[in-house]
Design an enzyme around this catalytic site. Structure first.
Site, PDB file in Angstrom:
ATOM      1  N   GLY A  10       0.838  -1.207   0.000  1.00  0.00           N
ATOM      2  CA  GLY A  10       0.000   0.000   0.000  1.00  0.00           C
ATOM      3  C   GLY A  10       0.867   1.248   0.000  1.00  0.00           C
ATOM      4  CB  ALA A  11       4.302   1.642  -1.150  1.00  0.00           C
ATOM      5  CG  ASN A  12      -0.852   3.635  -4.077  1.00  0.00           C
ATOM      6  OD1 ASN A  12      -0.904   2.489  -3.664  1.00  0.00           O
ATOM      7  ND2 ASN A  12      -1.926   4.404  -4.183  1.00  0.00           N
ATOM      8  N   GLY A  14      -0.759   7.734   1.531  1.00  0.00           N
ATOM      9  CA  GLY A  14      -0.876   7.747   2.982  1.00  0.00           C
ATOM     10  C   GLY A  14       0.372   7.276   3.723  1.00  0.00           C
ATOM     11  N   GLY A  16       1.783   4.368   3.893  1.00  0.00           N
ATOM     12  CA  GLY A  16       2.692   3.522   3.111  1.00  0.00           C
ATOM     13  C   GLY A  16       3.627   4.350   2.253  1.00  0.00           C
ATOM     14  CB  SER A 138      -6.170   0.957  13.757  1.00  0.00           C
ATOM     15  OG  SER A 138      -7.025   1.980  14.202  1.00  0.00           O
ATOM     16  CE1 TYR A 167      -9.181   0.200   8.869  1.00  0.00           C
ATOM     17  CE2 TYR A 167      -9.719   1.025  11.066  1.00  0.00           C
ATOM     18  CZ  TYR A 167      -8.864   0.969   9.979  1.00  0.00           C
ATOM     19  OH  TYR A 167      -7.670   1.673  10.012  1.00  0.00           O
TER      20      TYR A 167
END
Ligand SMILES: NC(=O)c1ccc[n+]([C@@H]2O[C@H](COP(=O)([O-])OP(=O)(O)OC[C@H]3O[C@@H](n4cnc5c(N)ncnc54)[C@H](OP(=O)(O)O)[C@@H]3O)[C@@H](O)[C@H]2O)c1
Length: 289
Positions: A10-12, A14, A16, A138, A167
């Protein structure tokens, strides 16, 4: 970190993206795992603007699809015999129930199962480098309702769906996974921890139209910047293994997680069910050199 190889899911965007950027600034190779080629290319461009000599790789995989996670794991495993850091960060929040191609509830599939599977597939490589696994959890885990009886049904999307509960359950699963991984491997072999990156102004809440998301979007101006999460991740890569192993952090501070997160029977059951649902029980990864 010059000779180190790090993988961030998820590095694209936020947390990440910020983590990948900060790791690139430290030197070493950073592998960005993204779902979308265009978004991934854009993330590489943005990092290179700030770190022109960054050594970056891009891997495309939809983590909601366990076949793609297997492919990703095999590729990472064969290309990087020693893996120093895996940041299991990618995450989703979904207001309504969505099933993945494998028949799993999407939130638990992306936030937990994919990372469980990926970590196992590259485990020999992590062990070879005495690597580290950071699981982005979280504070929402404190509202989770997962228990031993409902575990499998929740992952299969067969319990009554509530997006916020799903979540929270997935974020509890991140800590349970961390605890069980830490129980099975000594800190000298592999160090792992889970952390809450802060309440941050990212895109995770933008993708749904429901009261929780709308509330989060309204509060965005007073939320922290995604870089706060990246700084916490970087801090946890630099602490000695014994200071993080099996622990839970709220940003850079160690905190006790919820009682449920300390339930070793729940952690063990989640591990066993996840092994079975991801096919690892029948088809474990072969040891690489
Ligand atoms: N923001 C907060 O306040 C907060 C608080 C506590 C914990 N967290 C945790 O922080 C982590 C990062 O979230 P964020 O806040 O930075 O949100 P974000 O900006 O939405 O980032 C989430 C990342 O996950 C990726 N992703 C989602 N589904 C995927 C899939 N099926 N396959 C591959 N990648 C996928 C997204 O890719 P796309 O761009 O292609 O969707 C994106 O790169 C999550 O684990 C979240 O639970 C966030």
């Amino acid at each position: 970190m010059k000779d180190q190889i790090s993988v961030v899911t998820g590095a694209n965007s936020g947390v990440g993206f910020e983590t990948a950027l900060m790791l690139a600034e430290e030197g070493g190779t950073v592998v960005l795992v993204c779902r979308d080629q265009e978004k991934g290319d854009d993330a590489l461009r943005r990092i290179r603007t700030q770190v022109p000599n960054a050594d970056l790789r891009l891997e495309i995989a939809d983590l909601a699809n366990m076949g793609e996670v297997r492919e990703l794991g095999r590729k990472l495993s064969s290309e990087h015999p020693g893996l120093h850091l895996l940041v299991n960060n990618a995450g989703v929040y979904r207001a309504g129930l969505e099933k993945t191609v494998d028949g799993f509830e999407r939130t638990l599939a992306v936030n937990h199962l994919s990372h469980f599977l990926l970590t196992h597939l590259v485990l020999p490589n992590l062990l070879a480098a005495r690597g580290r696994v950071l699981n982005v959890s979280s504070e929402a885990h404190r509202r989770a309702g997962l228990d031993v009886e409902s575990l499998e049904a929740a992952i299969r999307g067969e319990t009554r769906y509530n997006g916020w509960v799903a979540y929270s359950d997935s974020k509890l699963a991140n800590i349970l996974f961390t605890k069980e991984l830490a129980r099975r491997y000594r800190q000298e072999e592999l160090a792992t921890c889970a952390f809450h990156p802060g309440v941050l102004s990212t895109r995770i809440w933008n993708k749904n139209l429901n009261p929780v998301s709308l509330l989060m979007v309204l509060f965005k101006p007073v939320m922290g910047k995604p870089a706060v999460g990246g700084e916490a991740a970087l801090f946890l890569t630099q602490e000695p293994p014994e200071a993080i192993h099996g622990r839970y952090f709220n940003k850079k501070r160690e905190r006790d997680p919820s009682r449920r997160a300390d339930d070793s029977r729940l952690a063990e059951d989640l591990w066993e069910i996840s092994l079975r649902l991801t096919g690892l029980a029948e088809d474990p990864p072969s040891r690489s050199g």
